[in-house]
Design a protein around this motif. Structure first.
Motif, PDB file in Angstrom:
ATOM      1  N   LEU A  72      45.411  17.347  36.725  1.00 52.27           N
ATOM      2  CA  LEU A  72      46.508  18.304  36.775  1.00 52.27           C
ATOM      3  C   LEU A  72      47.099  18.320  38.187  1.00 52.27           C
ATOM      4  O   LEU A  72      46.378  18.491  39.170  1.00 52.27           O
ATOM      5  CB  LEU A  72      46.010  19.697  36.405  1.00 52.27           C
ATOM      6  N   ILE A  73      48.410  18.137  38.266  1.00 48.87           N
ATOM      7  CA  ILE A  73      49.097  18.139  39.558  1.00 48.87           C
ATOM      8  C   ILE A  73      49.391  19.587  39.931  1.00 48.87           C
ATOM      9  O   ILE A  73      50.226  20.251  39.319  1.00 48.87           O
ATOM     10  CB  ILE A  73      50.400  17.326  39.495  1.00 48.87           C
ATOM     11  N   LEU A  74      48.711  20.083  40.937  1.00 49.02           N
ATOM     12  CA  LEU A  74      48.867  21.478  41.346  1.00 49.02           C
ATOM     13  C   LEU A  74      50.034  21.657  42.312  1.00 49.02           C
ATOM     14  O   LEU A  74      50.663  22.712  42.358  1.00 49.02           O
ATOM     15  CB  LEU A  74      47.567  21.976  41.988  1.00 49.02           C
ATOM     16  N   GLY A  75      50.305  20.624  43.096  1.00 48.86           N
ATOM     17  CA  GLY A  75      51.415  20.685  44.035  1.00 48.86           C
ATOM     18  C   GLY A  75      51.648  19.309  44.624  1.00 48.86           C
ATOM     19  O   GLY A  75      50.698  18.554  44.843  1.00 48.86           O
ATOM     20  N   GLU A  76      52.905  18.965  44.876  1.00 49.62           N
ATOM     21  CA  GLU A  76      53.207  17.661  45.475  1.00 49.62           C
ATOM     22  C   GLU A  76      54.479  17.750  46.310  1.00 49.62           C
ATOM     23  O   GLU A  76      55.304  18.664  46.149  1.00 49.62           O
ATOM     24  CB  GLU A  76      53.381  16.585  44.396  1.00 49.62           C
ATOM     25  N   SER A  77      54.621  16.800  47.208  1.00 57.95           N
ATOM     26  CA  SER A  77      55.813  16.698  48.038  1.00 57.95           C
ATOM     27  C   SER A  77      56.010  15.237  48.412  1.00 57.95           C
ATOM     28  O   SER A  77      55.033  14.496  48.567  1.00 57.95           O
ATOM     29  CB  SER A  77      55.674  17.559  49.297  1.00 57.95           C
ATOM     30  N   LEU A  78      57.271  14.832  48.532  1.00 55.12           N
ATOM     31  CA  LEU A  78      57.571  13.434  48.854  1.00 55.12           C
ATOM     32  C   LEU A  78      58.817  13.375  49.719  1.00 55.12           C
ATOM     33  O   LEU A  78      59.833  13.993  49.400  1.00 55.12           O
ATOM     34  CB  LEU A  78      57.797  12.633  47.566  1.00 55.12           C
ATOM     35  N   ASN A 119      53.622   7.330  45.962  1.00 54.01           N
ATOM     36  CA  ASN A 119      53.584   8.788  45.926  1.00 54.01           C
ATOM     37  C   ASN A 119      52.179   9.286  46.252  1.00 54.01           C
ATOM     38  O   ASN A 119      51.210   8.528  46.188  1.00 54.01           O
ATOM     39  CB  ASN A 119      54.021   9.295  44.537  1.00 54.01           C
ATOM     40  N   GLY A 120      52.083  10.556  46.578  1.00 54.14           N
ATOM     41  CA  GLY A 120      50.791  11.129  46.899  1.00 54.14           C
ATOM     42  C   GLY A 120      49.923  11.391  45.684  1.00 54.14           C
ATOM     43  O   GLY A 120      48.684  11.444  45.794  1.00 54.14           O
ATOM     44  N   VAL A 121      50.546  11.543  44.519  1.00 54.94           N
ATOM     45  CA  VAL A 121      49.802  11.842  43.292  1.00 54.94           C
ATOM     46  C   VAL A 121      48.815  10.725  42.973  1.00 54.94           C
ATOM     47  O   VAL A 121      47.646  10.972  42.661  1.00 54.94           O
ATOM     48  CB  VAL A 121      50.771  12.066  42.111  1.00 54.94           C
ATOM     49  N   MET A 122      49.291   9.478  43.041  1.00 57.05           N
ATOM     50  CA  MET A 122      48.407   8.357  42.661  1.00 57.05           C
ATOM     51  C   MET A 122      47.229   8.238  43.633  1.00 57.05           C
ATOM     52  O   MET A 122      46.131   7.833  43.236  1.00 57.05           O
ATOM     53  CB  MET A 122      49.192   7.052  42.605  1.00 57.05           C
ATOM     54  N   ILE A 123      47.454   8.602  44.894  1.00 59.12           N
ATOM     55  CA  ILE A 123      46.374   8.538  45.876  1.00 59.12           C
ATOM     56  C   ILE A 123      45.346   9.633  45.604  1.00 59.12           C
ATOM     57  O   ILE A 123      44.130   9.399  45.643  1.00 59.12           O
ATOM     58  CB  ILE A 123      46.940   8.670  47.305  1.00 59.12           C
ATOM     59  N   ALA A 124      45.834  10.829  45.308  1.00 57.75           N
ATOM     60  CA  ALA A 124      44.923  11.933  44.972  1.00 57.75           C
ATOM     61  C   ALA A 124      44.118  11.607  43.723  1.00 57.75           C
ATOM     62  O   ALA A 124      42.915  11.875  43.657  1.00 57.75           O
ATOM     63  CB  ALA A 124      45.720  13.218  44.784  1.00 57.75           C
ATOM     64  N   ALA A 167      52.935  20.385  49.915  1.00 57.10           N
ATOM     65  CA  ALA A 167      52.040  20.122  48.777  1.00 57.10           C
ATOM     66  C   ALA A 167      50.986  21.213  48.662  1.00 57.10           C
ATOM     67  O   ALA A 167      50.695  21.695  47.556  1.00 57.10           O
ATOM     68  CB  ALA A 167      51.394  18.750  48.932  1.00 57.10           C
ATOM     69  N   LEU A 168      50.423  21.628  49.791  1.00 58.07           N
ATOM     70  CA  LEU A 168      49.421  22.692  49.768  1.00 58.07           C
ATOM     71  C   LEU A 168      50.040  24.025  49.340  1.00 58.07           C
ATOM     72  O   LEU A 168      49.477  24.755  48.511  1.00 58.07           O
ATOM     73  CB  LEU A 168      48.779  22.832  51.150  1.00 58.07           C
ATOM     74  N   CYS A 200      54.101   2.548  53.358  1.00 57.79           N
ATOM     75  CA  CYS A 200      55.341   1.809  53.612  1.00 57.79           C
ATOM     76  C   CYS A 200      56.450   2.759  54.069  1.00 57.79           C
ATOM     77  O   CYS A 200      56.501   3.134  55.231  1.00 57.79           O
ATOM     78  CB  CYS A 200      55.760   1.029  52.366  1.00 57.79           C
ATOM     79  N   ASP A 201      57.306   3.171  53.138  1.00 54.48           N
ATOM     80  CA  ASP A 201      58.458   3.991  53.552  1.00 54.48           C
ATOM     81  C   ASP A 201      58.570   5.296  52.766  1.00 54.48           C
ATOM     82  O   ASP A 201      59.640   5.891  52.709  1.00 54.48           O
ATOM     83  CB  ASP A 201      59.751   3.185  53.414  1.00 54.48           C
ATOM     84  N   GLU A 202      57.487   5.736  52.172  1.00 57.07           N
ATOM     85  CA  GLU A 202      57.455   7.032  51.494  1.00 57.07           C
ATOM     86  C   GLU A 202      56.333   7.866  52.101  1.00 57.07           C
ATOM     87  O   GLU A 202      55.198   7.397  52.205  1.00 57.07           O
ATOM     88  CB  GLU A 202      57.196   6.880  49.987  1.00 57.07           C
ATOM     89  N   THR A 203      56.635   9.090  52.496  1.00 58.77           N
ATOM     90  CA  THR A 203      55.606  10.014  52.966  1.00 58.77           C
ATOM     91  C   THR A 203      55.296  10.956  51.812  1.00 58.77           C
ATOM     92  O   THR A 203      56.129  11.789  51.438  1.00 58.77           O
ATOM     93  CB  THR A 203      56.098  10.836  54.177  1.00 58.77           C
ATOM     94  N   GLY A 204      54.125  10.799  51.215  1.00 55.91           N
ATOM     95  CA  GLY A 204      53.797  11.581  50.023  1.00 55.91           C
ATOM     96  C   GLY A 204      52.487  12.327  50.169  1.00 55.91           C
ATOM     97  O   GLY A 204      51.559  11.877  50.849  1.00 55.91           O
ATOM     98  N   ALA A 205      52.411  13.480  49.520  1.00 60.31           N
ATOM     99  CA  ALA A 205      51.173  14.255  49.484  1.00 60.31           C
ATOM    100  C   ALA A 205      51.110  15.011  48.167  1.00 60.31           C
ATOM    101  O   ALA A 205      52.147  15.404  47.610  1.00 60.31           O
ATOM    102  CB  ALA A 205      51.097  15.234  50.655  1.00 60.31           C
TER     103      ALA A 205
END
Length: 407
Positions: free
Chosen positions: A50-56, A350-355, A89-90, A37-42
């Motif tokens: 464990l969340i190693l890295g994220e960006s939104l 967010n990208g976390v839920m997709i990962a 995120a990487l 939709c309107d959020e670019t997440g990774a």
């Protein structure tokens, strides 16, 4: 048709971040990408969650200025930001693309132009790095996020309420859902946003940077919900479907009437704006709670929920609304269910839920595709097996509950 191909500079960026490295651990690592939709997440997660890295990158302020989401604008902003967001995120994870086990990306449902950007980028990325690809159903990801945070076993009841969706489902597995009810017209979040726009809340000094739903929630705290009476929708229909269009019309008529009484032109703030916000929010909450209550009773009558510690999971952007959470707690307390809501930052896209959904699928070996396979995005995609007619046929009447929320 997919959006334009990535530029040569974009591809060069991917190659620069693909320096060959060795696997530093035996963990399975998943990159998740979200652009429905309107959020670019990774985000990059390991197989423990464990969340190693994220960006939104949020487009909220842009769409507030235009009075709503314009698909072509959302597409352009995704295209401009996706490379940077994934790279951040990487970088923050310290993981090289060569170390990833797989890439998971939202492919359904959502805005076609937005989905296309994420899918196009992801397919080029996995082909460049020869990584498995995991297509993700956006609503499944919302439903399963809680399992990253709490040890929740299947089956459990799920309420997903957001700007584009309102639905109730029974989660029986990571890719097995029974759809109990869904919106017949507009979603809860979209309704609150439109009411906020009709009230011109973006011009309110306390609400200029807030989304419509956030503005309603903030002003409602100081409003009198009894000052206006809005009828809760679908009171005589004994199913679990939602409908908010009628409520939206009721509120619009009330606003127009007050504008005439106060001599206020459309676009200016009414003196009773906080009361209308409070009454609107309460009616939305009441409708959600009643349908959820019926879903709980239906599942119990059919033996669909476990005897020990049955759980209701609430997610989606509207689940961040504290007033709605508290009304739902009244129902779960009355029916003996455990209420679980992810933190607000995980309720919105967010990208976390997709990962994480990718991690769950990777563990069970479900829905994993080769980097050479073609994947299409699906703007409209149902969640699970539709048993809404069975729920309607059960015609369960819910006992009255007093939804008294103290300020």
């Amino acid at each position: 048709m997919l959006p334009r191909a990535l530029s040569g500079a974009d591809v060069c960026l991917m190659k620069r971040c693909s320096s060959q490295g060795v696997f530093r651990t035996g963990r399975r690592l998943v990159l998740g990408i979200e652009t429905s939709c309107d959020e670019t997440g990774a985000a990059v997660l390991d197989d423990t969650g464990l969340i190693l890295g994220e960006s939104l990158h949020s487009q909220k302020l842009t769409h507030l200025e235009t009075g709503g989401i314009i698909p072509t604008v959302a597409q352009r902003l995704h295209r401009e930001n996706i490379c940077r967001v994934v790279q951040e995120a990487l970088d923050r994870s310290g993981i090289e693309p060569s170390e990833l086990t797989a890439v998971a990306t939202t492919v359904k449902p959502g805005l076609a132009l937005s989905l296309g950007i994420g899918l196009d980028f992801s397919q080029r990325f996995v082909r460049l790095h020869e990584k498995p690809f995991i297509p993700i159903h956006h609503m499944e990801a919302h439903a399963l996020t809680v399992r990253m945070l709490h040890p929740v076993d299947f089956p459990f009841l799920v309420l997903l309420v957001s700007g584009g969706h309102s639905l109730l489902a029974l989660a029986k597995g990571i890719d097995e859902f029974l759809l109990l009810g869904q919106t017949l017209d507009v979603a809860a979040g979209d309704t609150l946003d439109k009411i906020a726009r009709r009230l011109s809340l973006s011009s309110h000094p306390e609400c200029s940077s807030l989304s419509g739903g956030q503005a309603i929630e903030l002003l409602a705290k100081e409003g009198d919900r009894f000052a206006f009476h809005f009828k809760s929708p679908m009171g005589q229909l004994y199913d679990c479907n939602f409908s908010f269009a009628g409520l939206q019309n009721q509120v619009t008529l009330a606003i127009s009437k007050k504008e005439k009484e106060e001599g206020v032109e459309k676009g200016q703030l009414l003196s009773c704006v906080k009361d209308i916000a409070a009454a609107s929010q309460h009616t939305v909450a009441s409708h959600i709670v009643k349908r959820t209550h019926r879903a709980i009773l239906f599942c119990k009558s059919k033996g669909l929920l476990p005897q020990h510690n049955p759980t209701l999971v609430v997610s989606g952007g509207v689940a961040s609304n504290e007033y709605i959470r508290r009304t739902l707690k009244i129902v779960t307390d009355a029916t003996g269910l455990h209420l679980l809501c992810p933190p607000s930052k995980f309720c919105t896209d967010n990208g976390v839920m997709i990962a994480w959904n990718g991690v769950e699928r990777l563990k069970q070996g479900k829905g994993i595709m080769s980097h050479t396979e073609e994947v299409n995005y699906e703007p409209k995609a149902p969640l699970g097996l539709d048993i809404t007619s069975e729920v309607k046929d059960a015609a369960i009447k819910i006992p009255p509950l007093k939804l008294k929320i103290n300020s």
